[in-house]
Design a protein around this motif. Structure first.
Motif, mmCIF file in Angstrom:
data_model
loop_
_atom_site.group_PDB
_atom_site.id
_atom_site.type_symbol
_atom_site.label_atom_id
_atom_site.label_comp_id
_atom_site.label_asym_id
_atom_site.label_seq_id
_atom_site.Cartn_x
_atom_site.Cartn_y
_atom_site.Cartn_z
ATOM 1 N N ALA A 1 0.856 -1.195 0.000
ATOM 2 C CA ALA A 1 0.000 0.000 0.000
ATOM 3 C C ALA A 1 0.889 1.240 0.000
ATOM 4 O O ALA A 1 2.003 1.225 0.527
ATOM 5 C CB ALA A 1 -0.920 -0.006 1.212
ATOM 6 N N SER A 2 0.392 2.308 -0.572
ATOM 7 C CA SER A 2 1.156 3.562 -0.573
ATOM 8 C C SER A 2 0.201 4.749 -0.672
ATOM 9 O O SER A 2 -0.937 4.627 -1.150
ATOM 10 C CB SER A 2 2.143 3.589 -1.741
ATOM 11 N N THR A 3 0.670 5.877 -0.158
ATOM 12 C CA THR A 3 -0.045 7.144 -0.336
ATOM 13 C C THR A 3 0.916 8.123 -0.982
ATOM 14 O O THR A 3 2.129 8.095 -0.732
ATOM 15 C CB THR A 3 -0.538 7.700 1.004
ATOM 16 N N THR A 4 0.345 9.012 -1.804
ATOM 17 C CA THR A 4 1.190 9.996 -2.478
ATOM 18 C C THR A 4 1.404 11.209 -1.588
ATOM 19 O O THR A 4 0.674 11.442 -0.613
ATOM 20 C CB THR A 4 0.533 10.447 -3.789
ATOM 21 N N ALA A 5 2.412 11.979 -1.894
ATOM 22 C CA ALA A 5 2.695 13.223 -1.161
ATOM 23 C C ALA A 5 1.808 14.355 -1.687
ATOM 24 O O ALA A 5 1.366 14.359 -2.838
ATOM 25 C CB ALA A 5 4.161 13.583 -1.300
ATOM 26 N N ASP A 6 1.553 15.324 -0.814
ATOM 27 C CA ASP A 6 0.930 16.585 -1.227
ATOM 28 C C ASP A 6 1.537 17.713 -0.388
ATOM 29 O O ASP A 6 2.550 17.515 0.283
ATOM 30 C CB ASP A 6 -0.596 16.518 -1.114
ATOM 31 N N SER A 7 0.926 18.831 -0.404
ATOM 32 C CA SER A 7 1.523 19.996 0.274
ATOM 33 C C SER A 7 1.595 19.824 1.777
ATOM 34 O O SER A 7 2.366 20.511 2.460
ATOM 35 C CB SER A 7 0.722 21.259 -0.056
ATOM 36 N N HIS A 8 0.798 18.940 2.341
ATOM 37 C CA HIS A 8 0.777 18.785 3.792
ATOM 38 C C HIS A 8 1.212 17.376 4.254
ATOM 39 O O HIS A 8 1.205 17.102 5.447
ATOM 40 C CB HIS A 8 -0.627 19.067 4.347
ATOM 41 N N ASN A 9 1.542 16.491 3.299
ATOM 42 C CA ASN A 9 1.857 15.116 3.674
ATOM 43 C C ASN A 9 3.043 14.587 2.870
ATOM 44 O O ASN A 9 3.185 14.908 1.675
ATOM 45 C CB ASN A 9 0.667 14.189 3.417
ATOM 46 N N THR A 10 3.847 13.804 3.543
ATOM 47 C CA THR A 10 4.895 13.084 2.822
ATOM 48 C C THR A 10 4.290 11.827 2.191
ATOM 49 O O THR A 10 3.226 11.355 2.598
ATOM 50 C CB THR A 10 6.029 12.657 3.766
ATOM 51 N N ALA A 11 4.958 11.309 1.180
ATOM 52 C CA ALA A 11 4.545 10.012 0.626
ATOM 53 C C ALA A 11 4.835 8.908 1.653
ATOM 54 O O ALA A 11 5.744 9.028 2.471
ATOM 55 C CB ALA A 11 5.290 9.728 -0.670
ATOM 56 N N ALA A 12 4.052 7.857 1.599
ATOM 57 C CA ALA A 12 4.246 6.763 2.557
ATOM 58 C C ALA A 12 4.013 5.422 1.860
ATOM 59 O O ALA A 12 3.146 5.309 0.988
ATOM 60 C CB ALA A 12 3.299 6.902 3.740
ATOM 61 N N THR A 13 4.795 4.493 2.248
ATOM 62 C CA THR A 13 4.615 3.117 1.764
ATOM 63 C C THR A 13 5.268 2.179 2.768
ATOM 64 O O THR A 13 5.609 2.588 3.889
ATOM 65 C CB THR A 13 5.201 2.928 0.356
ATOM 66 N N HIS A 14 5.465 0.953 2.396
ATOM 67 C CA HIS A 14 6.107 -0.011 3.295
ATOM 68 C C HIS A 14 6.833 -1.061 2.448
ATOM 69 O O HIS A 14 6.707 -1.091 1.219
ATOM 70 C CB HIS A 14 5.078 -0.660 4.225
ATOM 71 N N ALA A 15 7.557 -1.931 3.125
ATOM 72 C CA ALA A 15 8.373 -2.924 2.427
ATOM 73 C C ALA A 15 7.498 -3.981 1.758
ATOM 74 O O ALA A 15 6.349 -4.217 2.137
ATOM 75 C CB ALA A 15 9.338 -3.585 3.412
ATOM 76 N N CYS A 16 8.094 -4.627 0.745
ATOM 77 C CA CYS A 16 7.442 -5.734 0.039
ATOM 78 C C CYS A 16 7.545 -7.011 0.865
ATOM 79 O O CYS A 16 8.550 -7.266 1.527
ATOM 80 C CB CYS A 16 8.125 -5.937 -1.310
#
Length: 852
Positions: free
Chosen positions: A656-671
């Protein structure tokens, strides 16, 4: 020569009496035997007249008194009369004497007459065969009776007449034969007993004790003939001292022979007989007493007979031998690491060699030794097997069997159990199954796992949920090791001394597993520096593992909360698949727990499912392995993604992952996180009995991949395949024995996990070959090909096992997890019943792994 009639009335009356005799004794074929020459001083049993007309017939002469004198059997010699006026007596012993010791008073007392009589005997029947006598006398149709009559008359012509008389022969042929003999004897110088050949043949048994499993002997042959023959009862191969079979029809004087019992282990006995053509002793005479048991004298004796050996005579001798059973075969084993010869292998597995010392085997016989490694802790089987077929050159020796120990046995002690059979037979000759034998035990070293860790975020604000990402390698599962991660803080600065009880924020537990694991979260409520320390406990398979305190990768800076404005927030994700395990065709989703997310600024979320893989360790999150990607709207808390259907068996993992925007960093996790992994497998079904019945209702194969055909060129298998099920606990093998059955509950060919099971009959109810008629003949390394949906899939045979049909087959054969294998099952070891029927009391199980 004059052939005028003899006019003396008394002799004419005697001749007339001969030819008017009413009866005749005819025995068409004789094969007498003797063990050595008959010589003066021997005692012989005089039987009745057994060939010829009653007035001129010849007596059967026996070296030994027959057991049944009324039915004496085949005589060793024959006796012609040489005293016409003396009554003949039978059924008693007579004494062999030289012609010079003759007791009678007729013309036979004269050496010249004796010489003529011996010439007649040597040129007539039965010393010559009837065919040879016919040819010599020029009488092609001469009968046995007429031949004997001609010979007896010729003898009396010399012993009692002294001149030629006109005999009243029973046939003209007899007369012609008579004149052939008389003319020949008159023209010759005569013969002596020494002119008849001497024949000897004897056999001496071995003096030493004999034992099965060896060459029994030696037997020493003695003879004065160029060659003799040797026979054995019961039949056993006769060899020389080197064990090479000899020509038993051409044994020579002094030759030593042996019985080849190298293929036998049981006690027994045999009789060896040596046989030479011909018999000595012809030309001697037999003095017969008037009273049985008496002593013949010149004044009191019965008819004297002259001895002649027939053309069919043989001289024989026999020797009996017995032997003890061979010592029982035995084996002892020593199990060592192939790499260095000690009794320990690495935690990850290796190759071990079992050196089997055998004793008392039969040289030249093929044996198969089969072994399996057992767990010393509980005596259970590991399924790790090895075998070796060998032919020993001597009774005692050694043979090596290798076993390949895969990963997964760290910390355990493994013991080799071995059984020895004659190749192609099921009877166990010897076994060694001592669970406490240290010589046949190896220890598997413990795993030495390592941990590599990474804090879930480098910077967060107060109120964030932190977790640790732990990557483990070298861990051996199956024990009771535990994992824990402790968070320390807040501290102002990091060093190796901050990981103390006073600084503990909390500890979370996790189950150790090779791969990457996200721990449960801990929420931080104060600003400062925090650091994780992960520990794996020791168990019987692994040593403990941890890492240094205060690692930079394990440290998170927690800042005071700053609502509104400021730098982008550090987003963290904690994820978990919706199902740890599902069936093919199920729907799965990802559960994403988000912390530190500031909504409303355009960030998006997505989750990609990767798979299938054969194991967790083989998970790789690359585009080529992606099954599907689904989108979700990120928000603090737990979000469940849309579902994705999984159809093939194997391991699947989300990222799973989320993209970055002006108020958030991108986030994901290991495979490949354990929490993100789902195992898709068929239900584990109960172990069925592999039925040998001859009927089935088939199976509804709609919607699944089905094998169409199976081919095994090495044993001539090329069979169509039907999908079958389990009914009342039994696998329904197709009633058509030419077809095989694929178990519907088992894996499909080409799956990544689980076992594909195919069964077939060895024969039908009339024992005519079925599809798997020769399955027991298959060998490791041979190729098995199946066709499924038009696709050809190949496997290589890795194991051939047999199991008693009185018990269910091992559950591992029907597994729906683990590395994919193809298993072929049929019947083996046909047993005949007393009523003429048959059944099979074993299952043969062939295991193969995919190739290509």
């Amino acid at each position: 020569m004059s052939k005028s009639s003899w006019s003396h009335r008394a002799w004419r009356t005697w001749v007339v009496g001969l030819v008017l005799a009413l009866g005749a004794v005819v025995v068409p074929s004789w094969t007498p035997s003797a063990s050595a020459d008959v010589v003066p001083g021997d005692s012989l049993w005089v039987g009745p007249k057994m060939q010829g007309y009653s007035g001129s017939g010849i007596h059967g002469i026996f070296k030994d008194t027959p057991a049944d004198t009324s039915n004496p059997g085949t005589p060793d010699y024959w006796g012609y009369c040489i005293e016409h006026d003396v009554s003949a007596k039978s059924y008693r012993d007579g004494e062999v004497v030289a012609p010079s010791d003759y007791l009678g008073t007729n013309l036979f007392t004269q050496p010249a007459v004796q010489a003529k009589v011996l010439w007649v005997l040597a040129h007539s029947y039965p010393y010559l065969s009837l065919a040879d006598f016919r040819a010599a006398a020029g009488v092609p149709n001469l009968t046995v009776n007429d031949a004997i009559e001609a010979t007896q008359y010729a003898i009396w012509r010399y012993t009692d007449l002294g001149f030629d008389a006109g005999w009243n022969f029973s046939s003209a042929d007899g007369g012609t034969a008579y004149w052939y003999l008389v003319d020949g004897a008159n023209a010759s110088g005569g013969m002596t007993p020494g002119d008849f050949p001497s024949v000897t043949a004897s056999i001496a048994a071995p003096a030493a004790a004999q034992v099965a499993g060896t060459l029994v002997g030696p037997f020493t042959i003695s003879t004065n003939q160029p060659t003799v023959s040797v026979s054995v009862d019961p039949g056993v191969t006769v060899t020389d001292a080197a064990g090479t079979a000899i020509n038993t029809a051409a044994v020579t004087d002094g030759q030593q022979v042996y019985l080849d019992l190298r293929g036998s282990a049981t006690a027994g006995s045999a009789t060896l007989t040596v046989s030479a053509n011909g018999a000595g002793g012809s030309g001697n005479i037999i003095s017969v007493p008037n009273t049985a048991g008496g002593t013949p004298t010149a004044g009191d004796h019965a008819q004297t007979l002259i001895l002649i050996a027939p053309s069919t005579a043989t001289t024989t001798d026999s020797a009996d031998v017995s032997w003890a059973a061979a010592p029982a075969p035995s084996i002892g084993t020593t199990l060592t690491d192939k790499a260095d010869g000690d009794h320990t292998i690495p935690a990850g597995g290796g190759t071990v060699v079992d050196t089997i010392a055998y004793q008392n085997l039969v040289p030249g016989t093929s044996y198969t030794v089969t072994g399996e490694l057992m767990r010393k802790s509980d005596g259970s089987a590991t399924g790790i097997t090895g075998s070796k077929t060998f032919t020993p050159a001597s009774a005692n020796g050694t043979v090596d069997v290798e076993f390949t120990v895969p990963p997964g046995y760290a910390g355990q002690s493994l013991v080799a159990f071995e059984t020895l059979e004659v190749t192609g037979q099921t009877l166990v000759v010897a076994s060694h199954t001592d669970i406490n034998d240290t010589a046949q035990t190896v220890g598997v070293g413990k795993g030495a796992p390592t941990v590599t860790t990474q804090a879930s975020a480098a910077t967060v604000q107060v109120g964030a949920a932190l977790h640790d990402v732990v990557t483990i390698t070298g861990f051996v599962p199956g024990g009771n090791a535990t994992g824990s991660a402790t968070l320390y803080g807040p501290v102002a600065a990091l060093n190796g001394n901050v990981c103390t009880e006073a600084n503990q924020v909390g500890t979370v537990a996790f189950t150790p597993q090779n791969g990457t694991i996200s721990t449960p979260t801990i929420t931080v409520t104060q600003p400062g520096l925090y650091t994780w320390q992960v520990t794996l406990s020791a168990d019987d398979r692994n040593t403990a593992a941890t890492h240094a305190c205060g690692l930079a990768a394990e440290t998170t800076t927690v800042q005071p909360a700053t609502p509104g404005g400021g730098a982008a927030g550090k987003v963290s994700l904690t994820t978990e698949t919706s199902h740890a395990e599902v069936k093919p065709g199920a729907q799965v989703s990802d559960k994403v727990t988000i912390a530190g997310f500031v909504p409303g600024h355009g960030a998006t979320g997505s989750a990609t499912l990767y798979g299938p893989f054969a194991s967790r360790s083989k998970i790789t999150c690359t585009p080529t392995n992606a099954v599907a990607t689904v989108a979700f709207t990120p928000a603090n808390g737990t979000v469940e993604t849309p579902q994705v259907q999984v159809n093939r068996t194997g391991y699947y993992s989300w990222v799973a992952s989320t993209t970055a925007d002006s108020h958030n960093t991108a986030a994901t996790h290991a495979c490949g996180l354990v929490s993100e992994t789902t195992l898709v497998r068929k239900d584990q079904y109960a172990v069925p009995v592999v039925s040998t019945g001859f009927s089935t209702d088939g199976w509804d194969g709609a919607g699944r991949r089905t094998i169409d055909r199976i081919s095994i060129p090495s044993i001539g298998v090329n069979a169509r395949t039907s999908l079958v099920g389990i009914k009342r606990g039994r696998m329904a093998v197709p009633g058509n024995v030419a077809r095989t059955g694929q178990l519907a509950q088992s894996a499909a060919a080409g799956d990544l996990i689980g076992t594909t099971v195919i069964a077939g009959h060895v024969s039908d109810e009339h024992d005519r070959p079925g599809a798997f008629w020769k399955l027991t003949k298959i060998r490791k390394g041979k190729i098995v090909t199946v066709w499924q949906g038009g696709k050809k899939i190949k496997y290589r045979v890795t194991a051939v096992e047999r199991f008693s049909r009185t018990k269910k087959l091992p559950a591992r054969i029907f597994s729906t997890t683990g590395d994919h294998e193809l298993v072929l099952i049929s019947c083996a070891n046909k047993v005949r019943t007393s009523g003429g029927g048959f059944h099979y009391n074993q299952n043969v199980v062939v295991t193969a792994v995919p190739i290509g």
